[in-house]
Design a protein around this motif. Structure first.
Motif, PDB file in Angstrom:
ATOM      1  N   ALA A   1     -28.028 -28.154  -4.033  1.00 32.85           N
ATOM      2  CA  ALA A   1     -29.094 -29.025  -3.547  1.00 32.85           C
ATOM      3  C   ALA A   1     -29.125 -30.271  -4.413  1.00 32.85           C
ATOM      4  O   ALA A   1     -28.575 -30.295  -5.511  1.00 32.85           O
ATOM      5  N   ASN A   2     -29.786 -31.317  -3.919  1.00 24.49           N
ATOM      6  CA  ASN A   2     -29.968 -32.517  -4.728  1.00 24.49           C
ATOM      7  C   ASN A   2     -30.785 -32.175  -5.964  1.00 24.49           C
ATOM      8  O   ASN A   2     -31.785 -31.458  -5.875  1.00 24.49           O
ATOM      9  N   SER A   3     -30.363 -32.688  -7.106  1.00 27.19           N
ATOM     10  CA  SER A   3     -31.182 -32.524  -8.306  1.00 27.19           C
ATOM     11  C   SER A   3     -32.253 -33.610  -8.311  1.00 27.19           C
ATOM     12  O   SER A   3     -32.246 -34.521  -7.485  1.00 27.19           O
ATOM     13  N   VAL A   4     -33.174 -33.503  -9.245  1.00 31.63           N
ATOM     14  CA  VAL A   4     -34.213 -34.510  -9.435  1.00 31.63           C
ATOM     15  C   VAL A   4     -33.732 -35.462 -10.523  1.00 31.63           C
ATOM     16  O   VAL A   4     -33.092 -35.037 -11.486  1.00 31.63           O
ATOM     17  N   GLU A   5     -34.017 -36.737 -10.378  1.00 31.52           N
ATOM     18  CA  GLU A   5     -33.579 -37.712 -11.385  1.00 31.52           C
ATOM     19  C   GLU A   5     -34.132 -37.323 -12.759  1.00 31.52           C
ATOM     20  O   GLU A   5     -35.316 -37.052 -12.905  1.00 31.52           O
TER      21      GLU A   5
ATOM     22  N   THR B   1     -23.733 -28.492 -12.363  1.00 30.03           N
ATOM     23  CA  THR B   1     -24.192 -29.779 -11.841  1.00 30.03           C
ATOM     24  C   THR B   1     -23.023 -30.744 -11.751  1.00 30.03           C
ATOM     25  O   THR B   1     -22.072 -30.656 -12.534  1.00 30.03           O
ATOM     26  N   GLY B   2     -23.083 -31.630 -10.792  1.00 23.80           N
ATOM     27  CA  GLY B   2     -22.017 -32.625 -10.666  1.00 23.80           C
ATOM     28  C   GLY B   2     -22.087 -33.381  -9.360  1.00 23.80           C
ATOM     29  O   GLY B   2     -22.917 -33.099  -8.490  1.00 23.80           O
ATOM     30  N   TRP B   3     -21.181 -34.344  -9.230  1.00 20.81           N
ATOM     31  CA  TRP B   3     -21.085 -35.181  -8.027  1.00 20.81           C
ATOM     32  C   TRP B   3     -19.872 -34.804  -7.193  1.00 20.81           C
ATOM     33  O   TRP B   3     -19.409 -35.571  -6.379  1.00 20.81           O
ATOM     34  N   GLY B   4     -19.344 -33.612  -7.375  1.00 25.32           N
ATOM     35  CA  GLY B   4     -18.117 -33.225  -6.691  1.00 25.32           C
ATOM     36  C   GLY B   4     -18.301 -32.997  -5.203  1.00 25.32           C
ATOM     37  O   GLY B   4     -19.391 -33.164  -4.647  1.00 25.32           O
ATOM     38  N   ALA B   5     -17.209 -32.580  -4.581  1.00 28.83           N
ATOM     39  CA  ALA B   5     -17.191 -32.395  -3.129  1.00 28.83           C
ATOM     40  C   ALA B   5     -18.208 -31.346  -2.697  1.00 28.83           C
ATOM     41  O   ALA B   5     -18.380 -30.326  -3.351  1.00 28.83           O
TER      42      ALA B   5
ATOM     43  N   LEU C   1     -26.520 -36.519  -7.576  1.00 29.95           N
ATOM     44  CA  LEU C   1     -26.193 -35.429  -8.493  1.00 29.95           C
ATOM     45  C   LEU C   1     -26.671 -34.099  -7.911  1.00 29.95           C
ATOM     46  O   LEU C   1     -27.848 -33.941  -7.585  1.00 29.95           O
ATOM     47  N   GLN C   2     -25.735 -33.163  -7.770  1.00 29.39           N
ATOM     48  CA  GLN C   2     -26.017 -31.861  -7.171  1.00 29.39           C
ATOM     49  C   GLN C   2     -26.224 -30.794  -8.241  1.00 29.39           C
ATOM     50  O   GLN C   2     -25.767 -30.926  -9.368  1.00 29.39           O
ATOM     51  N   LYS C   3     -26.918 -29.725  -7.845  1.00 31.67           N
ATOM     52  CA  LYS C   3     -27.111 -28.575  -8.720  1.00 31.67           C
ATOM     53  C   LYS C   3     -26.975 -27.299  -7.897  1.00 31.67           C
ATOM     54  O   LYS C   3     -27.304 -27.292  -6.698  1.00 31.67           O
TER      55      LYS C   3
END
Length: 265
Positions: free
Chosen positions: A37-41, A161-165, A174-176
């Motif tokens: 899911a999307n992480s929080v800033e 966590t990361g911005w990967g596929a 940024l995903q988690k």
């Protein structure tokens, strides 16, 4: 085919920065990983984006005021082996936009573990020395490093966590995703005994949640009862992304701490 997650395209719970003691591994108060899911800033203040000419290549983790740790396989291509081509971003949230919280650094020195093996991904760890110290805040701070004796027990739920596929094949945000630590013998059997003592497995038997291309070198972070987050592993390799009975394989930090501390000293 077993590959790294991306190719080409401490021992103490307080760190000292510029004479001031700053906590590690604490998330700020908070008002494309598969199955995530999307992480929080600001949620993962140690997350780094390692870029070449404006393109995100790998993830990394801030562990001290001038040091980021990542995976050695991110730098094995000779075109990526020079420290000078890399830019490290901290405080980044979106890949296609600049946040007011983000800061960039040049890399002045790049160290790959001397025992790193490209084929097996054993000792898959690298250290990047930044060109100037990080100013620590609630939104940019190091994760805690475990003691060599620290046990991350199988069954523990941790986070990658990361911005990967988001599927085999980047995410802008940024995903988690939460993953479960897997017993070593179970993972080793799933991978036909290619899992070394320097590796740690996490995921689920049914798959569905995993790191993927572009997440390489990013953190596998585990929260301790104290509320602090510790770095358990680095995204290293796997068979595809989130396939059943094929867990994500991570560099086991407790097994490479000696080299890390020696290199940073």
């Amino acid at each position: 085919m077993v590959t790294g997650r991306e190719r080409a395209c401490v021992l103490i719970s307080l760190f000292v920065f510029s004479g001031a003691s700053v906590d590690c591994g604490l998330q700020a108060p908070l008002s494309r990983i598969v199955g995530g899911a999307n992480s929080v800033e600001g949620e993962w203040p140690w997350q780094a984006s390692l870029q070449v000419r404006g393109r995100h290549i790998c993830g990394g983790t801030l562990i001290a005021d001038r040091w980021v740790v990542s995976a050695a396989h991110c730098f094995q291509d000779e075109r990526l082996a020079s420290a000078s081509i890399w830019t490290v971003y901290l405080g980044k949230y979106l890949q296609n936009a600049t946040s007011h919280t983000e800061v960039s650094f040049k890399v002045i020195r790049l160290f790959l573990h001397p025992y790193y093996e490209e084929d097996s991904h054993d000792y898959d760890v690298a250290l990047l020395q930044l060109d100037h110290p990080v100013i620590i805040s609630t939104l940019i701070q190091p994760i805690c490093l475990p003691a060599p004796s620290h046990l991350f027990e199988p069954g523990l739920h941790c986070w990658i966590t990361g911005w990967g596929a988001l599927k085999e094949g980047g995410s802008n945000v940024l995903q988690k995703v939460d993953v479960q630590l897997i017993q070593q013998d179970i993972c080793s059997e799933a991978y036909h005994y290619m899992v070394s003592p320097r590796m740690l497995c996490a995921g689920y038997h049914k798959g569905k949640k995993d790191a993927c291309q572009g997440d390489s070198g990013g953190p596998l972070a585990c929260k301790e009862p104290s509320g602090r987050w510790f770095l358990a592993g680095l995204v290293s390799w796997g068979m595809g992304c989130a396939h059943p009975n094929h867990y994500g394989v991570y560099t086991r930090i407790t097994q490479v701490l000696g080299w890390m501390n020696q290199t940073m000293s």
